[in-house]
Every structure is written in structure tokens, then in C-alpha cells.
Design a protein around this motif. Structure first.
Motif, PDB file in Angstrom:
ATOM      1  N   PHE A 150       1.637   6.435  -6.935  1.00 29.82           N
ATOM      2  CA  PHE A 150       0.478   7.229  -7.334  1.00 29.82           C
ATOM      3  C   PHE A 150       0.792   8.717  -7.248  1.00 29.82           C
ATOM      4  CE2 PHE A 150      -3.232   9.583  -5.666  1.00 29.82           C
ATOM      5  CZ  PHE A 150      -4.043   9.540  -6.784  1.00 29.82           C
ATOM      6  N   ILE A 151       1.342   9.139  -6.132  1.00 28.38           N
ATOM      7  CA  ILE A 151       1.642  10.561  -5.949  1.00 28.38           C
ATOM      8  C   ILE A 151       2.750  11.011  -6.889  1.00 28.38           C
ATOM      9  CG2 ILE A 151       2.592  12.246  -4.321  1.00 28.38           C
ATOM     10  CD1 ILE A 151       0.988  10.764  -2.133  1.00 28.38           C
ATOM     11  N   GLY A 152       3.804  10.219  -7.015  1.00 27.97           N
ATOM     12  CA  GLY A 152       4.909  10.585  -7.900  1.00 27.97           C
ATOM     13  C   GLY A 152       4.533  10.552  -9.365  1.00 27.97           C
ATOM     14  N   GLY A 153       3.692   9.609  -9.752  1.00 29.47           N
ATOM     15  CA  GLY A 153       3.324   9.472 -11.154  1.00 29.47           C
ATOM     16  C   GLY A 153       2.187  10.370 -11.584  1.00 29.47           C
ATOM     17  N   THR A 154       1.253  10.610 -10.686  1.00 28.80           N
ATOM     18  CA  THR A 154       0.083  11.420 -11.031  1.00 28.80           C
ATOM     19  C   THR A 154       0.347  12.901 -10.835  1.00 28.80           C
ATOM     20  OG1 THR A 154      -1.356   9.610 -10.373  1.00 28.80           O
ATOM     21  CG2 THR A 154      -2.371  11.773 -10.565  1.00 28.80           C
ATOM     22  N   PHE A 155       0.955  13.262  -9.731  1.00 30.23           N
ATOM     23  CA  PHE A 155       1.123  14.666  -9.393  1.00 30.23           C
ATOM     24  C   PHE A 155       2.546  15.168  -9.612  1.00 30.23           C
ATOM     25  CE2 PHE A 155      -2.395  13.102  -6.769  1.00 30.23           C
ATOM     26  CZ  PHE A 155      -3.397  13.907  -7.273  1.00 30.23           C
ATOM     27  N   HIS A 156       3.484  14.283  -9.897  1.00 28.33           N
ATOM     28  CA  HIS A 156       4.883  14.635 -10.168  1.00 28.33           C
ATOM     29  C   HIS A 156       5.499  15.465  -9.043  1.00 28.33           C
ATOM     30  CE1 HIS A 156       4.210  13.013 -14.119  1.00 28.33           C
ATOM     31  NE2 HIS A 156       3.163  13.803 -14.249  1.00 28.33           N
ATOM     32  N   GLY A 157       5.180  15.121  -7.857  1.00 21.70           N
ATOM     33  CA  GLY A 157       5.726  15.818  -6.706  1.00 21.70           C
ATOM     34  C   GLY A 157       4.714  15.852  -5.586  1.00 21.70           C
ATOM     35  N   LEU A 158       5.133  16.393  -4.483  1.00 19.13           N
ATOM     36  CA  LEU A 158       4.278  16.397  -3.307  1.00 19.13           C
ATOM     37  C   LEU A 158       4.379  17.752  -2.631  1.00 19.13           C
ATOM     38  CD1 LEU A 158       2.500  14.713  -1.396  1.00 19.13           C
ATOM     39  CD2 LEU A 158       4.561  14.127  -0.172  1.00 19.13           C
ATOM     40  N   ASP A 159       3.284  18.473  -2.603  1.00 15.15           N
ATOM     41  CA  ASP A 159       3.217  19.740  -1.904  1.00 15.15           C
ATOM     42  C   ASP A 159       2.610  19.466  -0.533  1.00 15.15           C
ATOM     43  OD1 ASP A 159       2.918  22.304  -1.004  1.00 15.15           O
ATOM     44  OD2 ASP A 159       1.655  22.986  -2.668  1.00 15.15           O
ATOM     45  N   PRO A 160       3.340  19.701   0.539  1.00 15.14           N
ATOM     46  CA  PRO A 160       2.813  19.394   1.876  1.00 15.14           C
ATOM     47  C   PRO A 160       1.467  20.063   2.171  1.00 15.14           C
ATOM     48  CG  PRO A 160       5.140  19.928   2.007  1.00 15.14           C
ATOM     49  CD  PRO A 160       4.707  20.212   0.597  1.00 15.14           C
ATOM     50  N   LYS A 161       1.203  21.190   1.529  1.00 13.79           N
ATOM     51  CA  LYS A 161      -0.055  21.894   1.761  1.00 13.79           C
ATOM     52  C   LYS A 161      -1.248  21.055   1.298  1.00 13.79           C
ATOM     53  CE  LYS A 161      -1.427  25.646  -0.698  1.00 13.79           C
ATOM     54  NZ  LYS A 161      -1.406  27.029  -1.191  1.00 13.79           N
ATOM     55  N   HIS A 162      -1.028  20.221   0.279  1.00 10.17           N
ATOM     56  CA  HIS A 162      -2.112  19.422  -0.289  1.00 10.17           C
ATOM     57  C   HIS A 162      -1.971  17.932   0.028  1.00 10.17           C
ATOM     58  CE1 HIS A 162      -3.440  22.935  -2.439  1.00 10.17           C
ATOM     59  NE2 HIS A 162      -2.237  23.079  -2.968  1.00 10.17           N
ATOM     60  N   LEU A 163      -1.094  17.576   0.945  1.00 10.63           N
ATOM     61  CA  LEU A 163      -0.830  16.172   1.256  1.00 10.63           C
ATOM     62  C   LEU A 163      -2.099  15.411   1.620  1.00 10.63           C
ATOM     63  CD1 LEU A 163       1.044  13.791   1.723  1.00 10.63           C
ATOM     64  CD2 LEU A 163       1.457  14.656   4.027  1.00 10.63           C
ATOM     65  N   GLN A 164      -2.943  15.994   2.470  1.00 14.79           N
ATOM     66  CA  GLN A 164      -4.148  15.283   2.890  1.00 14.79           C
ATOM     67  C   GLN A 164      -5.078  15.019   1.710  1.00 14.79           C
ATOM     68  OE1 GLN A 164      -4.676  14.013   6.112  1.00 14.79           O
ATOM     69  NE2 GLN A 164      -6.122  12.863   4.855  1.00 14.79           N
ATOM     70  N   PHE A 168      -6.047   8.911  -2.964  1.00 16.69           N
ATOM     71  CA  PHE A 168      -5.470   7.569  -3.039  1.00 16.69           C
ATOM     72  C   PHE A 168      -6.347   6.572  -2.291  1.00 16.69           C
ATOM     73  CE2 PHE A 168      -2.920   4.196  -1.166  1.00 16.69           C
ATOM     74  CZ  PHE A 168      -2.461   3.585  -2.315  1.00 16.69           C
ATOM     75  N   CYS A 169      -6.780   6.925  -1.088  1.00 15.59           N
ATOM     76  CA  CYS A 169      -7.631   6.022  -0.300  1.00 15.59           C
ATOM     77  C   CYS A 169      -8.946   5.741  -1.017  1.00 15.59           C
ATOM     78  CB  CYS A 169      -7.905   6.616   1.079  1.00 15.59           C
ATOM     79  SG  CYS A 169      -6.472   6.599   2.147  1.00 15.59           S
ATOM     80  N   TYR A 170      -9.527   6.774  -1.607  1.00 14.55           N
ATOM     81  CA  TYR A 170     -10.782   6.599  -2.338  1.00 14.55           C
ATOM     82  C   TYR A 170     -10.587   5.603  -3.477  1.00 14.55           C
ATOM     83  CZ  TYR A 170     -14.894   7.674  -5.130  1.00 14.55           C
ATOM     84  OH  TYR A 170     -16.054   7.569  -5.849  1.00 14.55           O
ATOM     85  N   ARG A 171      -9.542   5.797  -4.266  1.00 15.39           N
ATOM     86  CA  ARG A 171      -9.291   4.892  -5.398  1.00 15.39           C
ATOM     87  C   ARG A 171      -8.951   3.481  -4.933  1.00 15.39           C
ATOM     88  NH1 ARG A 171      -6.028   7.953 -10.153  1.00 15.39           N
ATOM     89  NH2 ARG A 171      -7.276   9.839 -10.236  1.00 15.39           N
ATOM     90  N   PHE A 172      -8.138   3.388  -3.885  1.00 18.38           N
ATOM     91  CA  PHE A 172      -7.727   2.076  -3.378  1.00 18.38           C
ATOM     92  C   PHE A 172      -8.927   1.292  -2.859  1.00 18.38           C
ATOM     93  CE2 PHE A 172      -6.167  -0.847  -0.131  1.00 18.38           C
ATOM     94  CZ  PHE A 172      -5.169  -1.507  -0.831  1.00 18.38           C
ATOM     95  N   ASN A 173      -9.810   1.949  -2.134  1.00 22.70           N
ATOM     96  CA  ASN A 173     -10.973   1.272  -1.553  1.00 22.70           C
ATOM     97  C   ASN A 173     -11.993   0.861  -2.599  1.00 22.70           C
ATOM     98  OD1 ASN A 173     -10.017   1.374   1.067  1.00 22.70           O
ATOM     99  ND2 ASN A 173     -10.916   3.377   1.434  1.00 22.70           N
ATOM    100  N   VAL A 218       0.831  -1.206   0.000  1.00 22.63           N
ATOM    101  CA  VAL A 218       0.000   0.000   0.000  1.00 22.63           C
ATOM    102  C   VAL A 218       0.864   1.254   0.000  1.00 22.63           C
ATOM    103  CG1 VAL A 218      -1.648   1.343   1.362  1.00 22.63           C
ATOM    104  CG2 VAL A 218      -2.002  -1.099   1.044  1.00 22.63           C
ATOM    105  N   ILE A 219       1.897   1.294   0.820  1.00 24.58           N
ATOM    106  CA  ILE A 219       2.788   2.459   0.867  1.00 24.58           C
ATOM    107  C   ILE A 219       3.501   2.629  -0.466  1.00 24.58           C
ATOM    108  CG2 ILE A 219       4.886   3.383   1.923  1.00 24.58           C
ATOM    109  CD1 ILE A 219       3.878   2.189   4.573  1.00 24.58           C
ATOM    110  N   SER A 220       3.955   1.548  -1.049  1.00 28.48           N
ATOM    111  CA  SER A 220       4.617   1.604  -2.351  1.00 28.48           C
ATOM    112  C   SER A 220       3.666   2.122  -3.424  1.00 28.48           C
ATOM    113  CB  SER A 220       5.141   0.222  -2.720  1.00 28.48           C
ATOM    114  OG  SER A 220       5.698   0.219  -3.995  1.00 28.48           O
ATOM    115  N   ASN A 221       2.424   1.645  -3.420  1.00 23.61           N
ATOM    116  CA  ASN A 221       1.431   2.110  -4.385  1.00 23.61           C
ATOM    117  C   ASN A 221       1.105   3.583  -4.182  1.00 23.61           C
ATOM    118  OD1 ASN A 221       1.280  -0.401  -5.534  1.00 23.61           O
ATOM    119  ND2 ASN A 221      -0.615  -0.979  -4.523  1.00 23.61           N
ATOM    120  N   ALA A 222       1.028   4.030  -2.935  1.00 30.19           N
ATOM    121  CA  ALA A 222       0.754   5.448  -2.657  1.00 30.19           C
ATOM    122  C   ALA A 222       1.882   6.325  -3.173  1.00 30.19           C
ATOM    123  CB  ALA A 222       0.541   5.659  -1.160  1.00 30.19           C
ATOM    124  N   LYS A 223       3.117   5.907  -2.952  1.00 30.44           N
ATOM    125  CA  LYS A 223       4.260   6.679  -3.445  1.00 30.44           C
ATOM    126  C   LYS A 223       4.266   6.744  -4.966  1.00 30.44           C
ATOM    127  CE  LYS A 223       8.247   5.818  -1.558  1.00 30.44           C
ATOM    128  NZ  LYS A 223       9.389   5.144  -0.924  1.00 30.44           N
TER     129      LYS A 223
END
Length: 69
Positions: free
Chosen positions: A15-29, A35-40, A8-13
Motif C-alpha cells: 500500500f505504501i510503496g504503491g500509493t505513495f511511492h516511498g515513505l517519508d518518516p515525517k508522515h509515517l503515522q 492503511f488501518c482505516y482502509r483495512f478495518n 497485514v505487513i505485506s499489504n501495508a508495504k
């Protein structure tokens, strides 16, 4: 259990790296919520279109400043 956690952690990483090409802490949640919505719902692919239409109809439109604010 740890194998699933690692998966799950690997898939989340990926997903975020491939879809958003980075991670802005302001939008982390928001990223993690999506990711949780899609995974579930990964097993309910036959319902995808109907759920998308229902969400589009029942959701109010937000402006760009509201999105990034």
C-alpha cells in the motif's frame, strides 16, 4: 496467527510503496493511520459512498502548509 501478521505487513508495504511511492518518516503515522482505516473497513464496501460523503461534510478544510507542516 503469524500468517495473518505477515499478510497485514505485506499489504501495508504494498500500500505504501504503491500509493505513495516511498515513505517519508515525517508522515509515517499518517500513512499507517490511512492503511488501518482502509483495512478495518474492507468488508463494508456497500457503505463506502455514504461514509465518504459524511466525512467530506463533517471535516474542516486544511491548507497545504498545515498538511505538510
Amino acid at each position: 496467527h503469524l500468517k495473518w501478521l505477515h499478510t497485514v505487513i505485506s499489504n501495508a508495504k504494498a500500500f505504501i510503496g504503491g500509493t505513495f511511492h516511498g515513505l517519508d518518516p515525517k508522515h509515517l503515522q499518517a500513512y499507517l493511520d490511512e492503511f488501518c482505516y482502509r483495512f478495518n473497513r474492507r468488508e463494508f464496501k456497500s457503505e463506502l459512498f455514504n461514509r465518504l460523503v459524511q466525512c467530506c461534510i463533517s471535516t474542516t478544510t486544511i491548507t497545504y502548509p498545515e498538511l505538510v507542516g
